[in-house]
Design a protein around this motif. Structure first.
Motif, PDB file in Angstrom:
ATOM      1  N   MET A 287       0.945  -1.162  -0.171  1.00  0.00           N
ATOM      2  CA  MET A 287      -0.027   0.131   0.132  1.00  0.00           C
ATOM      3  C   MET A 287       1.173   1.240  -0.101  1.00  0.00           C
ATOM      4  N   PHE A 288       0.040   2.652  -0.204  1.00  0.00           N
ATOM      5  CA  PHE A 288       0.740   3.704   0.236  1.00  0.00           C
ATOM      6  C   PHE A 288      -0.019   4.733   0.614  1.00  0.00           C
ATOM      7  N   HIS A 289       0.449   5.468   1.235  1.00  0.00           N
ATOM      8  CA  HIS A 289      -0.455   6.950   1.842  1.00  0.00           C
ATOM      9  C   HIS A 289      -0.384   8.078   1.068  1.00  0.00           C
ATOM     10  N   ALA A 290      -1.147   8.878   0.789  1.00  0.00           N
ATOM     11  CA  ALA A 290      -1.227  10.180   0.310  1.00  0.00           C
ATOM     12  C   ALA A 290      -2.059  11.037   0.838  1.00  0.00           C
ATOM     13  N   THR A 291      -1.874  12.259   0.422  1.00  0.00           N
ATOM     14  CA  THR A 291      -2.610  13.589   1.198  1.00  0.00           C
ATOM     15  C   THR A 291      -3.236  14.131  -0.140  1.00  0.00           C
ATOM     16  N   VAL A 292      -4.584  14.643  -0.162  1.00  0.00           N
ATOM     17  CA  VAL A 292      -5.461  15.244  -1.416  1.00  0.00           C
ATOM     18  C   VAL A 292      -6.098  16.425  -0.689  1.00  0.00           C
ATOM     19  N   ALA A 293      -6.552  17.073  -1.804  1.00  0.00           N
ATOM     20  CA  ALA A 293      -7.443  18.465  -1.219  1.00  0.00           C
ATOM     21  C   ALA A 293      -8.250  18.939  -2.309  1.00  0.00           C
ATOM     22  N   THR A 294      -9.232  19.191  -2.048  1.00  0.00           N
ATOM     23  CA  THR A 294     -10.237  20.024  -2.804  1.00  0.00           C
ATOM     24  C   THR A 294      -9.868  21.651  -2.202  1.00  0.00           C
ATOM     25  N   GLU A 295     -10.720  22.519  -2.960  1.00  0.00           N
ATOM     26  CA  GLU A 295     -10.640  23.896  -2.702  1.00  0.00           C
ATOM     27  C   GLU A 295     -10.809  24.385  -1.490  1.00  0.00           C
ATOM     28  N   SER A 296     -11.429  23.477  -0.696  1.00  0.00           N
ATOM     29  CA  SER A 296     -11.966  23.849   0.753  1.00  0.00           C
ATOM     30  C   SER A 296     -11.528  22.849   1.848  1.00  0.00           C
ATOM     31  N   GLN A 297     -11.208  21.593   1.427  1.00  0.00           N
ATOM     32  CA  GLN A 297     -10.879  20.647   2.346  1.00  0.00           C
ATOM     33  C   GLN A 297      -9.565  19.793   1.987  1.00  0.00           C
ATOM     34  N   PHE A 298      -9.041  19.033   2.911  1.00  0.00           N
ATOM     35  CA  PHE A 298      -7.849  18.140   2.413  1.00  0.00           C
ATOM     36  C   PHE A 298      -8.261  16.819   3.138  1.00  0.00           C
ATOM     37  N   PHE A 299      -7.630  15.490   2.719  1.00  0.00           N
ATOM     38  CA  PHE A 299      -8.036  14.198   2.834  1.00  0.00           C
ATOM     39  C   PHE A 299      -6.757  13.403   3.306  1.00  0.00           C
ATOM     40  N   GLN A 300      -6.650  12.438   4.104  1.00  0.00           N
ATOM     41  CA  GLN A 300      -5.633  11.448   3.996  1.00  0.00           C
ATOM     42  C   GLN A 300      -6.205  10.254   3.257  1.00  0.00           C
ATOM     43  N   VAL A 301      -5.332   9.602   2.793  1.00  0.00           N
ATOM     44  CA  VAL A 301      -5.887   8.503   1.656  1.00  0.00           C
ATOM     45  C   VAL A 301      -4.796   7.196   2.136  1.00  0.00           C
ATOM     46  N   LYS A 302      -5.270   5.982   2.249  1.00  0.00           N
ATOM     47  CA  LYS A 302      -4.776   4.715   2.239  1.00  0.00           C
ATOM     48  C   LYS A 302      -4.971   4.096   0.616  1.00  0.00           C
ATOM     49  N   VAL A 303      -3.947   3.845  -0.126  1.00  0.00           N
ATOM     50  CA  VAL A 303      -4.081   3.296  -1.130  1.00  0.00           C
ATOM     51  C   VAL A 303      -3.643   2.002  -1.246  1.00  0.00           C
ATOM     52  N   TYR A 304      -4.525   0.780  -1.580  1.00  0.00           N
ATOM     53  CA  TYR A 304      -4.143  -0.489  -1.417  1.00  0.00           C
ATOM     54  C   TYR A 304      -3.761  -1.120  -2.815  1.00  0.00           C
ATOM     55  N   HIS A 305      -3.799  -0.318  -3.824  1.00  0.00           N
ATOM     56  CA  HIS A 305      -3.369  -0.797  -5.156  1.00  0.00           C
ATOM     57  C   HIS A 305      -2.260  -0.164  -5.675  1.00  0.00           C
ATOM     58  N   VAL A 306      -1.030  -0.553  -5.450  1.00  0.00           N
ATOM     59  CA  VAL A 306       0.271   0.029  -5.557  1.00  0.00           C
ATOM     60  C   VAL A 306       0.408   0.648  -7.159  1.00  0.00           C
ATOM     61  N   ASP A 307      -0.237  -0.134  -7.944  1.00  0.00           N
ATOM     62  CA  ASP A 307      -0.104   0.501  -9.382  1.00  0.00           C
ATOM     63  C   ASP A 307      -0.664   1.791  -9.647  1.00  0.00           C
ATOM     64  N   LEU A 308      -1.591   2.431  -8.702  1.00  0.00           N
ATOM     65  CA  LEU A 308      -2.042   3.646  -8.656  1.00  0.00           C
ATOM     66  C   LEU A 308      -0.966   4.746  -8.510  1.00  0.00           C
ATOM     67  N   LYS A 309       0.027   4.241  -7.990  1.00  0.00           N
ATOM     68  CA  LYS A 309       1.004   5.392  -7.767  1.00  0.00           C
ATOM     69  C   LYS A 309       1.396   6.273  -8.633  1.00  0.00           C
ATOM     70  N   GLU A 310       1.267   6.133 -10.001  1.00  0.00           N
ATOM     71  CA  GLU A 310       1.814   6.603 -11.058  1.00  0.00           C
ATOM     72  C   GLU A 310       0.425   7.571 -11.409  1.00  0.00           C
ATOM     73  N   LYS A 311      -0.621   7.621 -10.703  1.00  0.00           N
ATOM     74  CA  LYS A 311      -1.674   8.700 -10.780  1.00  0.00           C
ATOM     75  C   LYS A 311      -1.758   9.698  -9.749  1.00  0.00           C
ATOM     76  N   PHE A 312      -1.029   9.177  -8.372  1.00  0.00           N
ATOM     77  CA  PHE A 312      -0.805  10.028  -7.571  1.00  0.00           C
ATOM     78  C   PHE A 312       0.324  10.856  -7.550  1.00  0.00           C
ATOM     79  N   ILE A 313       0.643  11.727  -8.598  1.00  0.00           N
ATOM     80  CA  ILE A 313       1.737  12.673  -8.512  1.00  0.00           C
ATOM     81  C   ILE A 313       1.056  13.996  -8.230  1.00  0.00           C
TER      82      ILE A 313
END
Length: 467
Positions: A287-313
């Motif tokens: 897995m890997f961890h990520a932090t994402v945001a909208t214009e008014s909020q931010f979120f902590q994300v757990k991603v259990y499919h590591v092939d998605l790492k190329e999208k979390f840029i």
């Protein structure tokens, strides 16, 4: 009774946990039970249960085990079983103690004595509802009313009406009409009326002087009340004609969602860790961890499919669908849950929101947070203590210190020493004895930045966060 609680620990607690989980519990109990490394290796479940019963008497020993297992993700459901078993023992014990006492008291007391004794045993709340209390209350109210009538009859100029309700307090007594007064009394009345009118005018003039576009000068004649004139709205000036955009409040904590969410949620990626193996027992799950945001909020994300790492840029906008909200994280399990958006899509995220999303919480703030909160941040290692399969770190900032407990081979093999900067991701805020600590779980992540041998610069946690 202590043996019954010890039996619960052995049969309902230790019986259903693995050897690895038992070693974790021994590690957590090491300070309270004063277990050396050798004792942690050699002591079995029976010996640990004996020590717990001696250290935490009665139900407290079960409470201690409940406190430990509820913070271990894999066996936290065991806490409910232990609570139920503890309550069963307590109920049985109370039933045995109460039965002979009641019988002996009823045999000794006469009927009248037993009634009064029973009322006393029921306590003040139950006695309130008995007929005895009602009679006393009625008598008290009657005596109060009689005394009040006597006092009123003795006061000059008061009328006591006989139609007053017996259940309510007496109303304001009516004054007898005054006898015709002399000219001096009429003069006094006029003076009083004049003073009242003067006071009204002063009050109105003060209110008018505080309102824009009004004059504080009163034009009312003496002896008359001054009506408040309607105030025309002020003409907007050119400087206020253009409306300024409202600033959005920046959240201090990551936003939470609970349960399955269909989405899609469009977000900008702020940062992501490298993938890591979090479970070696079942096919080396990653897995890997990520932090994402909208214009008014931010979120902590757990991603259990590591092939998605190329999208979390970082700075890339993506859409997340079919995810779960749990324990303050958005959990993504499938590759199809993350998709690209229109390349022309723009998202304006303020610098202050990005700073909050990347910020390390102050240690003093962690002491005010709810237990069970998950913490991310970069901290300075102040001390290190190795204890069998566990490592205790003491982290420090300019507001205080806190203990960090790390267990499991994956995390204890990481080289981290005093003076290093350690990034902690997904560490749970827990309680050890009477003090708080950050505790690793199966999804925790650690990254160490080694201390520089040259003269150390002032510590800035933001400089150690990933972009």
């Amino acid at each position: 009774m202590g043996n019954e609680f010890k039996r619960i620990i052995l049969l309902k607690g230790f019986q259903y946990i693995s050897d690895y989980q038992f070693s974790v519990i021994k590690c957590l109990l090491a300070k309270d039970l004063r277990l050396t490394s050798k004792m942690q290796d050699e002591y079995d479940r029976v010996k640990i249960a004996n020590l717990m019963e001696a250290k935490f008497r009665g139900p407290a020993c079960v409470d201690k085990l409940i406190e430990l297992v509820k913070d271990i993700e894999e066996i936290k459901d065991l806490a409910k079983t232990l609570k139920n078993e503890k309550l069963k023992v307590i109920r049985r014990s109370r039933a045995k103690e109460a039965t002979p006492v009641k019988k002996s008291k009823l045999n000794k007391l006469s009927p009248d004595q037993s009634t009064s004794t029973t009322l006393k045993a029921l306590g003040p709340e139950s006695i309130k509802d008995t007929p005895v209390k009602e009679k006393k209350t009625t008598k008290t109210n009657e005596s109060k009313r009689m005394n009040l009538k006597k006092e009123q009859s003795q006061l000059p100029g008061l009328l006591v009406t006989s139609t007053q309700s017996t259940e309510s307090l007496p109303q304001t007594p009516q004054m007898l009409p005054p006898k015709p007064s002399s000219s001096s009394s009429t003069k006094k009345k006029n003076d009083i009326a004049t003073k009242i009118n003067d006071l009204k005018r002063k009050t109105v003039s003060q209110k008018q002087s505080q309102l824009p576009g009004t004059s504080a000068t009163s034009t009312c004649p003496t002896g008359s009340s001054c009506p408040v004139k309607s105030i025309p709205p002020p003409t907007p000036s050119s400087s206020f004609s253009v409306k300024k955009p409202r600033l959005k409040a920046v959240p201090k904590e990551a936003s939470r969602e609970e349960g399955f969410q269909r989405g899609p949620k469009e977000v900008m990626v702020l940062k992501a860790t490298e993938p890591f193996t979090y479970d070696v027992r079942e096919g080396k799950r990653k897995m890997f961890h990520a932090t994402v945001a909208t214009e008014s909020q931010f979120f902590q994300v757990k991603v259990y499919h590591v092939d998605l790492k190329e999208k979390f840029i970082p700075k890339k906008i993506i859409a997340i669908s079919d995810y779960f909200g749990r324990n303050g994280f958005l959990e993504v399990f499938h590759a199809s849950s993350v998709s690209d958006v229109n390349p022309d899509r723009k998202m304006e995220i303020s610098k202050s929101l990005i700073q909050k999303a990347n910020a390390t919480p102050k240690i003093s703030h962690l002491y005010s947070q709810a237990l069970g909160t998950f913490v991310n941040g970069v901290f300075l290692v102040h001390k290190k203590l190795v204890s069998n399969e566990c490592i205790y770190y003491e982290i420090q900032d300019d507001t205080g210190v806190m203990e960090v407990l790390v267990y499991g081979q994956r995390l204890t093999r990481i080289n981290c020493e005093k003076g290093d900067r350690v990034k902690l991701i997904c560490f749970e805020l827990a309680l050890s004895g009477d003090k708080r600590q950050l505790r690793s779980i199966i999804h925790s992540f650690i990254k160490v930045t080694k201390a520089r041998k040259s003269k150390e610069q002032p510590f800035n946690p933001e400089s150690y966060l990933e972009t």
